[in-house]
Design an enzyme around this catalytic site. Structure first.
Site, PDB file in Angstrom:
ATOM      1  N   ASN A   9       0.931  -1.136   0.027  1.00 41.16           N
ATOM      2  CA  ASN A   9       0.030   0.045   0.035  1.00 41.16           C
ATOM      3  C   ASN A   9       1.131   1.219  -0.167  1.00 41.16           C
ATOM      4  O   ASN A   9       1.305   1.640   1.125  1.00 41.16           O
ATOM      5  CB  ASN A   9      -0.916  -0.039   1.561  1.00 41.16           C
ATOM      6  CG  ASN A   9      -1.833   1.031   1.307  1.00 41.16           C
ATOM      7  OD1 ASN A   9      -1.576   1.951   0.596  1.00 41.16           O
ATOM      8  ND2 ASN A   9      -2.759   0.871   2.344  1.00 41.16           N
ATOM      9  N   ARG A  87      -2.580  -2.157  -3.392  1.00 43.03           N
ATOM     10  CA  ARG A  87      -3.809  -1.282  -3.174  1.00 43.03           C
ATOM     11  C   ARG A  87      -3.702  -0.001  -4.128  1.00 43.03           C
ATOM     12  O   ARG A  87      -2.647   0.677  -3.987  1.00 43.03           O
ATOM     13  CB  ARG A  87      -3.781  -0.763  -1.777  1.00 43.03           C
ATOM     14  CG  ARG A  87      -5.181   0.271  -1.570  1.00 43.03           C
ATOM     15  CD  ARG A  87      -5.120   0.535   0.003  1.00 43.03           C
ATOM     16  NE  ARG A  87      -6.489   1.282   0.195  1.00 43.03           N
ATOM     17  CZ  ARG A  87      -6.844   1.406   1.231  1.00 43.03           C
ATOM     18  NH1 ARG A  87      -6.232   1.321   2.408  1.00 43.03           N
ATOM     19  NH2 ARG A  87      -7.966   2.013   1.583  1.00 43.03           N
ATOM     20  N   ARG A 235      -9.555  15.917   6.965  1.00 45.94           N
ATOM     21  CA  ARG A 235     -10.360  16.210   5.688  1.00 45.94           C
ATOM     22  C   ARG A 235     -11.684  16.555   6.054  1.00 45.94           C
ATOM     23  O   ARG A 235     -12.326  16.277   6.922  1.00 45.94           O
ATOM     24  CB  ARG A 235     -10.457  14.888   4.665  1.00 45.94           C
ATOM     25  CG  ARG A 235      -9.319  14.640   3.854  1.00 45.94           C
ATOM     26  CD  ARG A 235      -9.543  13.254   3.087  1.00 45.94           C
ATOM     27  NE  ARG A 235      -8.599  12.387   3.831  1.00 45.94           N
ATOM     28  CZ  ARG A 235      -8.995  10.924   3.473  1.00 45.94           C
ATOM     29  NH1 ARG A 235      -9.549  10.664   2.670  1.00 45.94           N
ATOM     30  NH2 ARG A 235      -8.151   9.915   4.208  1.00 45.94           N
ATOM     31  N   GLU A 373      -8.022  -4.645   5.108  1.00 44.75           N
ATOM     32  CA  GLU A 373      -8.016  -4.432   3.663  1.00 44.75           C
ATOM     33  C   GLU A 373      -6.808  -5.296   3.350  1.00 44.75           C
ATOM     34  O   GLU A 373      -6.824  -5.775   1.911  1.00 44.75           O
ATOM     35  CB  GLU A 373      -7.606  -2.917   3.775  1.00 44.75           C
ATOM     36  CG  GLU A 373      -8.879  -2.139   3.851  1.00 44.75           C
ATOM     37  CD  GLU A 373      -8.749  -0.838   4.336  1.00 44.75           C
ATOM     38  OE1 GLU A 373      -7.616  -0.546   5.186  1.00 44.75           O
ATOM     39  OE2 GLU A 373      -9.410   0.331   3.816  1.00 44.75           O
TER      40      GLU A 373
END
Ligand code: AMP
Length: 392
Positions: A9, A87, A235, A373
């Site tokens: 990743n 990923r 964010r 994940e």
């Protein structure tokens, strides 16, 4: 012979790795390289948590990947790498599943970089570096957007002139690898819920929700970019586009500055003026930290309602991600105003981080499910070289 698949990743200056055996859910080793390009540090651990020696030059992603493999080879001299799973944040409209990457696919994926400029180029740099370091080893791209390609058109489009939709301005949705994992786990462990209407709240430093019906995504809070929807560590989450116009017109801010503001200085950090980290905010005791938590909770409550509306009801709510899996406070507070949709928390179960935290009489089941994940990527890498899915 230690036969294994590697998951990668790659971020802008970081690289997360895990080494999985041919079958099973537990990695042989995992690790992280930070500050690649500066004074990068690489840490690798085996399954017991013991450090695997892996010093080395990590001035680039390519060097970091080589150092990772050298570290693993020092530990398992007979290591045979079967495939590498990556990923990749954006698979565009076309990719609804993982794909084996060749030079042509890489070019196609690079064309999506304008849609995810902060992530896609780094993800692809990771693939290029792995291809160069291991030319014969299959590389498999696993997309954060793929799980959401089952969205109906009304959840895929914005109310903009159609030409923009046609050129790719759509609600793609992200965190798909996490939702894929949760949907699979539900199918395995709670099939009566997996066939129903499930809202999954992936609440971590990045946060989103997904409405899943019969194992398929029908809506998500994230849209064109990973900025939309819930507030996150740094964010903003959902924002009136008029704010962006104001920043440009009245404050003279350019795209780079606005991007920095929305991706790196907003969310919990912007509101609290203190930290992007929920654990820190829970212990901070300042009015601003309390308000940042209030806003996070309120937006989560609203979006559970929105996801349930997209599903026409709700049978289960699943919490995952660092906050969802660990914060009793946030889970309890999100649920406390959702009684009208049959959500009622058993506080003892919630305090114990139990798997089922809803009360026995509640109409809607509330679950805490650790997401994984990396395992989704490892399974895709195994599948690409014909290894059977593990039974677990
Ligand atoms: P993730 O991005 O999924 O690793 O999640 C990171 C977020 O989870 C950070 O905001 C952490 O503060 C938060 N987190 C992890 N453990 C806890 C905890 N025990 N209580 C509250 N927040 C937590």
């Amino acid at each position: 012979m230690t036969r294994a698949v590697l998951t990668l990743n790659a971020g802008s200056s970081s690289l997360k790795v895990a080494l999985y055996p041919e079958a099973g859910t537990e990695p042989l080793a995992s690790g992280m390289a930070d500050r690649i390009g500066a004074e990068g540090v690489l840490t690798l651990k085996d399954a017991s948590g013991a450090a695997i020696g892996a010093a080395g030059d990590i001035g680039s992603h390519a060097a970091a990947i080589t150092a990772v493999i050298e570290g693993f080879r020092a530990h398992w001299p007979d290591l045979e790498l079967l495939a590498i799973g990556h990923r990749v944040v954006h698979g565009g409209v076309a990719h609804t599943a993982p794909v084996s990457v060749d030079a042509e696919t890489l070019e196609d994926l690079a064309r999506l970089s304008p849609f995810a400029p902060l992530h896609q180029p780094h993800n692809l740099a990771g693939i290029r570096a792995a291809m160069a370091a291991f030319p014969g080893v299959p590389q498999v791209a696993c997309f954060d957007t793929a799980f959401h390609r089952s969205h109906p058109w009304v959840n895929d489009t914005f109310a903009l002139p159609r030409a923009l939709y046609d050129e790719g301005v759509r609600r793609y949705g992200f965190h798909g690898l996490s939702y894929d994992y949760i949907a699979g786990e539900l199918a395995r462990s709670a099939p009566h819920l997996a066939t129903g209407r499930v809202v999954v709240a992936h609440l971590g430093n990045g946060a989103s929700m997904c409405a899943i019906q019969d194992g398929r995504s029908v809506a998500s809070t994230m849209g064109f970019s990973a900025l939309d929807g819930l507030p996150m560590g740094t964010r903003s989450g959902q924002l009136d586009p008029g704010v962006v116009l104001y920043l440009m017109d009245q404050k003279g801010m350019g795209a780079g500055e606005i991007s920095d503001l929305l991706y790196k200085q907003s969310g919990l950090l912007g509101l609290s003026g203190l930290s992007n980290d929920m654990r820190t905010l829970e212990g901070a005791g300042t009015p601003e930290a309390a308000e940042a938590i209030d806003y996070f909770v309120f937006r989560c409550q609203r979006e559970v309602g929105a996801m349930a509306a997209a599903l026409g009801g709700i049978d289960a709510l699943v919490f995952c991600g660092g906050i969802g899996e660990n914060s009793r406070l946030i889970r309890a507070r999100i649920c406390e105003r959702l009684g009208w949709m049959g959500i009622e928390v058993d506080h003892a179960a919630n305090a114990a981080n139990a798997r089922v935290i809803s009360s026995d009489l509640a109409r809607t089941t509330v679950l805490v499910m650790p997401t994984n994940e990396e395992l989704v990527i490892a399974r895709a890498a195994r599948a690409a070289v014909g290894l059977m899915e593990d039974a677990a």
